[in-house]
Design a protein around this motif. Structure first.
Motif, mmCIF file in Angstrom:
data_model
loop_
_atom_site.group_PDB
_atom_site.id
_atom_site.type_symbol
_atom_site.label_atom_id
_atom_site.label_comp_id
_atom_site.label_asym_id
_atom_site.label_seq_id
_atom_site.Cartn_x
_atom_site.Cartn_y
_atom_site.Cartn_z
ATOM 1 N N SER A 7 44.292 48.167 48.272
ATOM 2 C CA SER A 7 45.082 49.148 47.527
ATOM 3 C C SER A 7 46.252 48.456 46.869
ATOM 4 O O SER A 7 46.908 47.618 47.496
ATOM 5 C CB SER A 7 45.658 50.216 48.461
ATOM 6 N N GLY A 8 46.493 48.794 45.625
ATOM 7 C CA GLY A 8 47.749 48.429 44.983
ATOM 8 C C GLY A 8 48.629 49.668 45.017
ATOM 9 O O GLY A 8 48.253 50.686 45.606
ATOM 10 N N ARG A 57 46.530 51.571 42.216
ATOM 11 C CA ARG A 57 45.115 51.258 41.980
ATOM 12 C C ARG A 57 44.403 51.015 43.296
ATOM 13 O O ARG A 57 45.025 50.692 44.297
ATOM 14 C CB ARG A 57 44.978 49.996 41.109
ATOM 15 N N LEU A 81 33.134 43.793 42.076
ATOM 16 C CA LEU A 81 34.185 44.684 42.561
ATOM 17 C C LEU A 81 34.335 45.852 41.598
ATOM 18 O O LEU A 81 33.953 45.745 40.424
ATOM 19 C CB LEU A 81 35.526 43.944 42.610
ATOM 20 N N LEU A 100 37.432 48.196 40.174
ATOM 21 C CA LEU A 100 38.886 48.325 40.091
ATOM 22 C C LEU A 100 39.159 49.706 39.509
ATOM 23 O O LEU A 100 38.784 49.979 38.365
ATOM 24 C CB LEU A 100 39.360 47.225 39.159
ATOM 25 N N HIS A 125 36.994 38.640 33.989
ATOM 26 C CA HIS A 125 36.151 39.194 35.061
ATOM 27 C C HIS A 125 35.439 40.491 34.697
ATOM 28 O O HIS A 125 34.653 40.991 35.497
ATOM 29 C CB HIS A 125 36.966 39.350 36.341
ATOM 30 N N ARG A 165 33.676 40.847 38.046
ATOM 31 C CA ARG A 165 33.116 39.733 38.830
ATOM 32 C C ARG A 165 34.065 39.389 39.956
ATOM 33 O O ARG A 165 35.277 39.298 39.748
ATOM 34 C CB ARG A 165 32.982 38.483 37.947
ATOM 35 N N LEU A 183 35.902 36.914 42.287
ATOM 36 C CA LEU A 183 36.372 35.534 42.085
ATOM 37 C C LEU A 183 37.165 35.065 43.295
ATOM 38 O O LEU A 183 37.579 35.859 44.138
ATOM 39 C CB LEU A 183 37.290 35.490 40.853
ATOM 40 N N MET A 216 40.683 34.128 43.987
ATOM 41 C CA MET A 216 41.935 34.326 43.244
ATOM 42 C C MET A 216 42.936 33.187 43.491
ATOM 43 O O MET A 216 43.033 32.663 44.608
ATOM 44 C CB MET A 216 42.559 35.665 43.635
ATOM 45 N N ASP A 252 42.179 40.860 37.230
ATOM 46 C CA ASP A 252 43.139 41.951 37.356
ATOM 47 C C ASP A 252 43.177 42.808 36.083
ATOM 48 O O ASP A 252 42.133 43.158 35.555
ATOM 49 C CB ASP A 252 44.515 41.365 37.705
HETATM 50 C C1 PZK Z 1 41.474 40.903 43.588
HETATM 51 N N1 PZK Z 1 43.385 42.001 43.749
HETATM 52 C C2 PZK Z 1 44.585 42.758 43.430
HETATM 53 C C3 PZK Z 1 44.628 44.671 45.023
HETATM 54 C C4 PZK Z 1 43.882 46.458 43.104
HETATM 55 C C5 PZK Z 1 44.028 45.106 42.798
HETATM 56 N N2 PZK Z 1 37.992 39.682 40.249
HETATM 57 C C6 PZK Z 1 38.552 39.642 41.488
HETATM 58 N N3 PZK Z 1 37.922 38.950 42.464
HETATM 59 C C7 PZK Z 1 38.426 38.915 43.688
HETATM 60 N N4 PZK Z 1 39.544 39.543 44.034
HETATM 61 C C8 PZK Z 1 40.244 40.261 43.140
HETATM 62 C C9 PZK Z 1 39.768 40.328 41.804
HETATM 63 C C10 PZK Z 1 40.454 41.056 40.786
HETATM 64 N N5 PZK Z 1 41.032 41.639 40.007
HETATM 65 C C11 PZK Z 1 42.444 41.563 42.899
HETATM 66 N N6 PZK Z 1 43.061 41.654 44.970
HETATM 67 C C12 PZK Z 1 41.891 40.971 44.903
HETATM 68 C C13 PZK Z 1 44.397 44.205 43.753
HETATM 69 C C14 PZK Z 1 44.472 46.034 45.320
HETATM 70 C C15 PZK Z 1 44.114 46.936 44.343
HETATM 71 F F1 PZK Z 1 43.486 47.306 42.189
#
Ligand code: PZK
Length: 287
Positions: free
Chosen positions: A10-11, A14, A24, A26, A68, A82, A84, A86, A203
């Motif tokens: 969680s952000g 988001r 993933l 988002l 991504h 995709r 990744l 990070m 992101d």
């Molecule tokens: C990744 N977050 C931040 C946290 C959110 C966003 N393409 C990716 N591959 C792997 N990991 C991430 C990503 C991307 N983007 C991004 N943390 C991991 C994040 C919580 C909520 F919306």
């Protein structure tokens, strides 16, 4: 068969879900934060505006850096991405001196090791954009770090690549946006690395949550600038004398409606598309 998505993070506004080992989802909510507090009132379609803007910028910056993005979902608020590895730094580019950059400059005369000329004012445009990496703080505020510290965290070669790529992305988008009446004062990127060790932009990209959007027509250095998207919310919160601690205030309907209109205006100005059309066919924003 409906797919299953596992919540993995969680952000502030988001959510992140795993679709499978490689993908993933988002999801941008309609929540809004101000003074670092998420408010109890949502802004309808804010998440869709931010998702559409990110998708737009990913499509238009592919020539500068792979990203991504795999697909925009029909709900217009979710991006399939995709998965990744990070990088452990926030990649910030500043074209104007404000926020923590202005704070650090006032204290030390420098931002992330960039020594700046004397006599700069809040919101001044910098002669050249600067790359000012920051740590990823899991709680509290990101802290600006020197370029040397960032290079230790990701390796010197990767550092040179993220710096050059970040500056190229910022120059491209800020010039495009300024031509449409929106100044991108600064922006934050997050990068990952794919299984072939290629640098990939991840992101969100040039949204009002990852960049400061300023209206160009009222830009005046020497003071803090109005926010293109959140100014009604900030003005309303200031008028209450709220102490800026959680919980924040509920927003009245006119502030919600005015703020939604500002988000939609930013989307339409930058993409040169109708927001209603985006909702009908989200993937068209990529073309
Ligand atoms: C990744 N977050 C931040 C946290 C959110 C966003 N393409 C990716 N591959 C792997 N990991 C991430 C990503 C991307 N983007 C991004 N943390 C991991 C994040 C919580 C909520 F919306």
């Amino acid at each position: 068969m409906p797919e299953t998505a596992t919540h993995v993070g969680s952000g502030k506004v988001r959510e992140l879900y795993a679709l499978d080992d490689e993908r993933l989802l988002l999801v941008a909510s309609d929540r809004i934060s101000t003074f670092d507090v998420v408010l109890p009132t949502e802004i309808p379609d804010k998440g869709r505006v931010l998702t559409g803007l990110s998708a737009f910028w990913f499509a238009r910056t592919r020539h500068l850096c792979p990203n991504h993005l795999l697909a925009v979902r029909p709900d217009a608020r979710s991006l399939e991405c995709r998965r990744l590895e990070m990088l452990p730094i926030e990649c910030v580019v500043r074209g104007y001196l404000t926020g923590s950059g202005w704070k650090d400059y006032q204290t030390t005369g420098a931002v992330s090791g960039h020594v700046l000329p004397e006599g700069l004012r809040d919101s001044d445009r910098l002669a050249e954009p600067i790359f000012t990496p920051a740590t990823k703080a899991h709680t509290g505020h990101d802290e600006n770090i020197t370029r040397e510290t960032a290079a230790e965290l990701v390796g010197a070669e990767r550092f040179a690549e993220v710096e050059a790529t970040s500056l190229a992305l910022y120059r491209f988008a800020s010039e495009y946006a300024a031509d449409r009446g929106i100044l991108l004062a600064d922006t934050k990127f997050e990068f990952g690395v794919d299984d072939e060790e290629r640098l990939v932009l991840a992101d969100e990209a040039f949204t009002p949550d990852s960049s400061r959007f300023w209206p160009a027509d009222s830009y005046e250095p020497g003071r803090p600038q109005a926010s293109f998207d959140k100014q009604f919310v900030r003005d309303y919160c200031e008028s209450l004398g709220w102490d800026k601690t959680d919980p924040g205030p509920e927003l009245p309907d006119d502030v919600v409606t005015g703020t939604r209109a500002r988000y939609v205006e930013a989307f339409e100005r930058l993409t040169e598309r109708s927001f209603d059309r985006y909702l009908e066919d989200p993937e068209a924003v990529l073309r």
